[in-house]
Write a protein that holds these residues in place. Sequence first.
Motif, PDB file in Angstrom:
ATOM      1  N   ILE A  24       0.836  -1.202   0.000  1.00 55.42           N
ATOM      2  CA  ILE A  24       0.000   0.000   0.000  1.00 55.42           C
ATOM      3  C   ILE A  24       0.868   1.249   0.000  1.00 55.42           C
ATOM      4  O   ILE A  24       0.598   2.217  -0.715  1.00 55.42           O
ATOM      5  CB  ILE A  24      -0.940  -0.014   1.222  1.00 55.42           C
ATOM      6  CG1 ILE A  24      -1.985  -1.115   1.046  1.00 55.42           C
ATOM      7  CG2 ILE A  24      -1.616   1.339   1.419  1.00 55.42           C
ATOM      8  CD1 ILE A  24      -2.819  -1.369   2.282  1.00 55.42           C
ATOM      9  N   GLY A  25       1.929   1.243   0.795  1.00 57.24           N
ATOM     10  CA  GLY A  25       2.822   2.399   0.859  1.00 57.24           C
ATOM     11  C   GLY A  25       3.460   2.719  -0.477  1.00 57.24           C
ATOM     12  O   GLY A  25       3.541   3.890  -0.876  1.00 57.24           O
ATOM     13  N   VAL A  26       3.917   1.706  -1.188  1.00 54.50           N
ATOM     14  CA  VAL A  26       4.556   1.928  -2.491  1.00 54.50           C
ATOM     15  C   VAL A  26       3.560   2.520  -3.490  1.00 54.50           C
ATOM     16  O   VAL A  26       3.864   3.501  -4.189  1.00 54.50           O
ATOM     17  CB  VAL A  26       5.131   0.597  -3.036  1.00 54.50           C
ATOM     18  CG1 VAL A  26       5.559   0.767  -4.501  1.00 54.50           C
ATOM     19  CG2 VAL A  26       6.322   0.157  -2.194  1.00 54.50           C
ATOM     20  N   ILE A  27       2.366   1.939  -3.555  1.00 54.25           N
ATOM     21  CA  ILE A  27       1.376   2.406  -4.533  1.00 54.25           C
ATOM     22  C   ILE A  27       0.867   3.802  -4.170  1.00 54.25           C
ATOM     23  O   ILE A  27       0.830   4.711  -5.019  1.00 54.25           O
ATOM     24  CB  ILE A  27       0.198   1.421  -4.627  1.00 54.25           C
ATOM     25  CG1 ILE A  27       0.688   0.056  -5.100  1.00 54.25           C
ATOM     26  CG2 ILE A  27      -0.868   1.957  -5.579  1.00 54.25           C
ATOM     27  CD1 ILE A  27      -0.376  -1.029  -5.061  1.00 54.25           C
ATOM     28  N   VAL A  28       0.491   3.989  -2.905  1.00 56.43           N
ATOM     29  CA  VAL A  28      -0.050   5.284  -2.488  1.00 56.43           C
ATOM     30  C   VAL A  28       1.038   6.362  -2.522  1.00 56.43           C
ATOM     31  O   VAL A  28       0.762   7.511  -2.877  1.00 56.43           O
ATOM     32  CB  VAL A  28      -0.682   5.182  -1.086  1.00 56.43           C
ATOM     33  CG1 VAL A  28      -1.145   6.556  -0.597  1.00 56.43           C
ATOM     34  CG2 VAL A  28      -1.852   4.217  -1.100  1.00 56.43           C
ATOM     35  N   GLY A  29       2.258   6.006  -2.171  1.00 60.26           N
ATOM     36  CA  GLY A  29       3.355   6.977  -2.258  1.00 60.26           C
ATOM     37  C   GLY A  29       3.559   7.463  -3.682  1.00 60.26           C
ATOM     38  O   GLY A  29       3.768   8.654  -3.928  1.00 60.26           O
ATOM     39  N   SER A  30       3.461   6.557  -4.628  1.00 60.25           N
ATOM     40  CA  SER A  30       3.639   6.929  -6.038  1.00 60.25           C
ATOM     41  C   SER A  30       2.472   7.778  -6.541  1.00 60.25           C
ATOM     42  O   SER A  30       2.659   8.781  -7.226  1.00 60.25           O
ATOM     43  CB  SER A  30       3.771   5.665  -6.896  1.00 60.25           C
ATOM     44  OG  SER A  30       4.912   4.920  -6.530  1.00 60.25           O
ATOM     45  N   THR A  31       1.251   7.376  -6.196  1.00 58.96           N
ATOM     46  CA  THR A  31       0.086   8.144  -6.650  1.00 58.96           C
ATOM     47  C   THR A  31       0.026   9.509  -5.971  1.00 58.96           C
ATOM     48  O   THR A  31      -0.409  10.493  -6.579  1.00 58.96           O
ATOM     49  CB  THR A  31      -1.220   7.377  -6.379  1.00 58.96           C
ATOM     50  OG1 THR A  31      -1.299   7.026  -4.990  1.00 58.96           O
ATOM     51  CG2 THR A  31      -1.275   6.104  -7.214  1.00 58.96           C
ATOM     52  N   THR A  32       0.488   9.592  -4.736  1.00 59.94           N
ATOM     53  CA  THR A  32       0.512  10.883  -4.044  1.00 59.94           C
ATOM     54  C   THR A  32       1.566  11.799  -4.652  1.00 59.94           C
ATOM     55  O   THR A  32       1.363  13.018  -4.743  1.00 59.94           O
ATOM     56  CB  THR A  32       0.780  10.687  -2.541  1.00 59.94           C
ATOM     57  OG1 THR A  32      -0.245   9.852  -1.984  1.00 59.94           O
ATOM     58  CG2 THR A  32       0.778  12.026  -1.808  1.00 59.94           C
ATOM     59  N   ALA A  33       2.681  11.223  -5.076  1.00 62.56           N
ATOM     60  CA  ALA A  33       3.694  12.029  -5.779  1.00 62.56           C
ATOM     61  C   ALA A  33       3.090  12.649  -7.038  1.00 62.56           C
ATOM     62  O   ALA A  33       3.305  13.829  -7.344  1.00 62.56           O
ATOM     63  CB  ALA A  33       4.902  11.159  -6.135  1.00 62.56           C
ATOM     64  N   LEU A  34       2.307  11.850  -7.769  1.00 63.87           N
ATOM     65  CA  LEU A  34       1.609  12.369  -8.949  1.00 63.87           C
ATOM     66  C   LEU A  34       0.654  13.486  -8.557  1.00 63.87           C
ATOM     67  O   LEU A  34       0.591  14.529  -9.217  1.00 63.87           O
ATOM     68  CB  LEU A  34       0.840  11.236  -9.637  1.00 63.87           C
ATOM     69  CG  LEU A  34      -0.114  11.659 -10.768  1.00 63.87           C
ATOM     70  CD1 LEU A  34       0.660  12.268 -11.921  1.00 63.87           C
ATOM     71  CD2 LEU A  34      -0.947  10.470 -11.237  1.00 63.87           C
ATOM     72  N   LEU A  35      -0.098  13.279  -7.476  1.00 66.61           N
ATOM     73  CA  LEU A  35      -1.041  14.296  -7.002  1.00 66.61           C
ATOM     74  C   LEU A  35      -0.335  15.611  -6.695  1.00 66.61           C
ATOM     75  O   LEU A  35      -0.773  16.689  -7.130  1.00 66.61           O
ATOM     76  CB  LEU A  35      -1.749  13.781  -5.744  1.00 66.61           C
ATOM     77  CG  LEU A  35      -2.654  14.774  -5.010  1.00 66.61           C
ATOM     78  CD1 LEU A  35      -3.917  15.042  -5.807  1.00 66.61           C
ATOM     79  CD2 LEU A  35      -3.007  14.254  -3.609  1.00 66.61           C
ATOM     80  N   LEU A  36       0.764  15.553  -5.956  1.00 68.22           N
ATOM     81  CA  LEU A  36       1.469  16.768  -5.555  1.00 68.22           C
ATOM     82  C   LEU A  36       2.074  17.491  -6.754  1.00 68.22           C
ATOM     83  O   LEU A  36       1.980  18.723  -6.873  1.00 68.22           O
ATOM     84  CB  LEU A  36       2.562  16.422  -4.540  1.00 68.22           C
ATOM     85  CG  LEU A  36       2.090  15.772  -3.232  1.00 68.22           C
ATOM     86  CD1 LEU A  36       3.269  15.482  -2.325  1.00 68.22           C
ATOM     87  CD2 LEU A  36       1.082  16.656  -2.520  1.00 68.22           C
ATOM     88  N   GLU A  37       2.688  16.727  -7.641  1.00 67.29           N
ATOM     89  CA  GLU A  37       3.317  17.337  -8.810  1.00 67.29           C
ATOM     90  C   GLU A  37       2.277  17.948  -9.746  1.00 67.29           C
ATOM     91  O   GLU A  37       2.458  19.057 -10.267  1.00 67.29           O
ATOM     92  CB  GLU A  37       4.148  16.292  -9.562  1.00 67.29           C
ATOM     93  CG  GLU A  37       5.383  15.809  -8.806  1.00 67.29           C
ATOM     94  CD  GLU A  37       6.425  16.911  -8.684  1.00 67.29           C
ATOM     95  OE1 GLU A  37       7.203  17.124  -9.624  1.00 67.29           O
ATOM     96  OE2 GLU A  37       6.457  17.572  -7.620  1.00 67.29           O
ATOM     97  N   MET A  38       1.188  17.243  -9.966  1.00 64.96           N
ATOM     98  CA  MET A  38       0.141  17.760 -10.845  1.00 64.96           C
ATOM     99  C   MET A  38      -0.527  18.990 -10.236  1.00 64.96           C
ATOM    100  O   MET A  38      -0.833  19.958 -10.952  1.00 64.96           O
ATOM    101  CB  MET A  38      -0.900  16.681 -11.118  1.00 64.96           C
ATOM    102  CG  MET A  38      -0.499  15.693 -12.195  1.00 64.96           C
ATOM    103  SD  MET A  38      -0.276  16.486 -13.824  1.00 64.96           S
ATOM    104  CE  MET A  38      -1.949  17.041 -14.169  1.00 64.96           C
ATOM    105  N   ASN A  39      -0.767  18.978  -8.934  1.00 61.42           N
ATOM    106  CA  ASN A  39      -1.365  20.147  -8.287  1.00 61.42           C
ATOM    107  C   ASN A  39      -0.473  21.374  -8.417  1.00 61.42           C
ATOM    108  O   ASN A  39      -0.951  22.491  -8.654  1.00 61.42           O
ATOM    109  CB  ASN A  39      -1.651  19.854  -6.816  1.00 61.42           C
ATOM    110  CG  ASN A  39      -2.956  19.107  -6.613  1.00 61.42           C
ATOM    111  OD1 ASN A  39      -3.736  18.930  -7.551  1.00 61.42           O
ATOM    112  ND2 ASN A  39      -3.199  18.655  -5.406  1.00 61.42           N
TER     113      ASN A  39
END
Length: 432
Positions: A24-39
């Motif tokens: 969960i940490g690997v997947i959510v960490g990656s998707t959150t990185a996308l969220l922060l960069e896109m925002n």
Amino acid sequence: MNGTKKYQSFALIFGKWVCLGAIIGVIVGSTTALLLEMNDFLGDVRDRSKWVIYFLPIGGLLIGYMYMTYGKVYANNTMNDAADLNNLVIEAVHGKKTVMRRMGFIVYIGTFITVLFGGSTGREGAAVQMGGSVAEAVNRFFKVPPIDTKLILMSGISAGFGAAFGTPITGAVFGMEMVALGKLKFEAVVPCVTASFIGHYITEKAWNVEHEKFLLQTIPQMSITTIIKVIVLAVLFSLISITYCQLRHWIQKWTEKTFQKNHMKRAFTGGLAIVVLTLILGTTDYNGRGLDMLEQSFTEEVPPFAFLAKLLFTAITLGTGFVGGEAIPLFFMGATFGNALYPFLDLPLSFLAALGMIAAFCAGTNTPIAAFLLALEMFDGQGVEYFFVACIVSYLFSGHHGLWPVQTMFEPKSRLFNIENGQTIGQVEKNK
């Protein structure tokens, strides 16, 4: 022999929690990185092209269409609506509802639209809901027993929060604390800690995403007078948080009743209101996340009524069906309110901003332990005594109000409130 089997069983269960938390940490960490960069990218686009604010009502129609068309699933004799956002995740932890796996994708698209066109929002809501979606997918893929699914969902919350703010310790506790008042389910500590720390590591180290830094420049000298000031300030910050929560809930209920829960009409109307308010104020400082003014509030004076403007913009944005998060708006309200009080108090500017930021967050989320740990992680352990007092006071004085009406109270905050155990915040507010 029995002792050996017990140790083997313990090692097996411990290893399972670590492995599931890590996934969960690997997947959510990656998707959150996308969220922060896109925002960040979309926020820059909006700053360079002020005219995109006029498309916010259209963005509201798109968000409303997504939630009405793809955001509802009927399962286990219950309607599960992704438009309930964090409330749905909390109810899923309690076994009352189910988080749909596509919820994370929907909330990410909705958050991008909200940020791009100028709705006032944050990010942790999207990260937490993505964490819930990923956790639900893990539950189904590995066929986790029903008794353990809530622990995995809590670890998804932890991963999302820890990765979103770069605060893995806070994230680990937040996942266990946000779902209920008066009870921490320590059985979830292993997957929550694992998911939060790995999620943070993946976001910050693997994807090189940088988090905002808020510099606490000066700490006042410890004294009885300063402690009294901190107590009074914490009460004021909790009142700001209560005002926001109540207004946001009232707007949501009123628009749902007026438009018969048509999310498209609600969000379109909310978008129009934000456009009008933006034109009246003549500034876009209160659109989007407002990170520039939030950081500025730690170093120099900002407009004295900035906290009220942000409160109104965010309550309308999220109350009419746009999506995102509420932690950063609460940070903004608390920090800028503390900034506004600077001329009247003999306390350092950055200290007032930091105190307001943490106390407002604590009062809104009803998570005093996580809020205290957030202060420790964000400000490198400075002012620990003051933040501890502020968190306790703001938690108590906020009463049984908060961001999420479905938060269950295993015990009331005090016997003085005369509230029965097991009620939700929404039920208590309705009874009052």
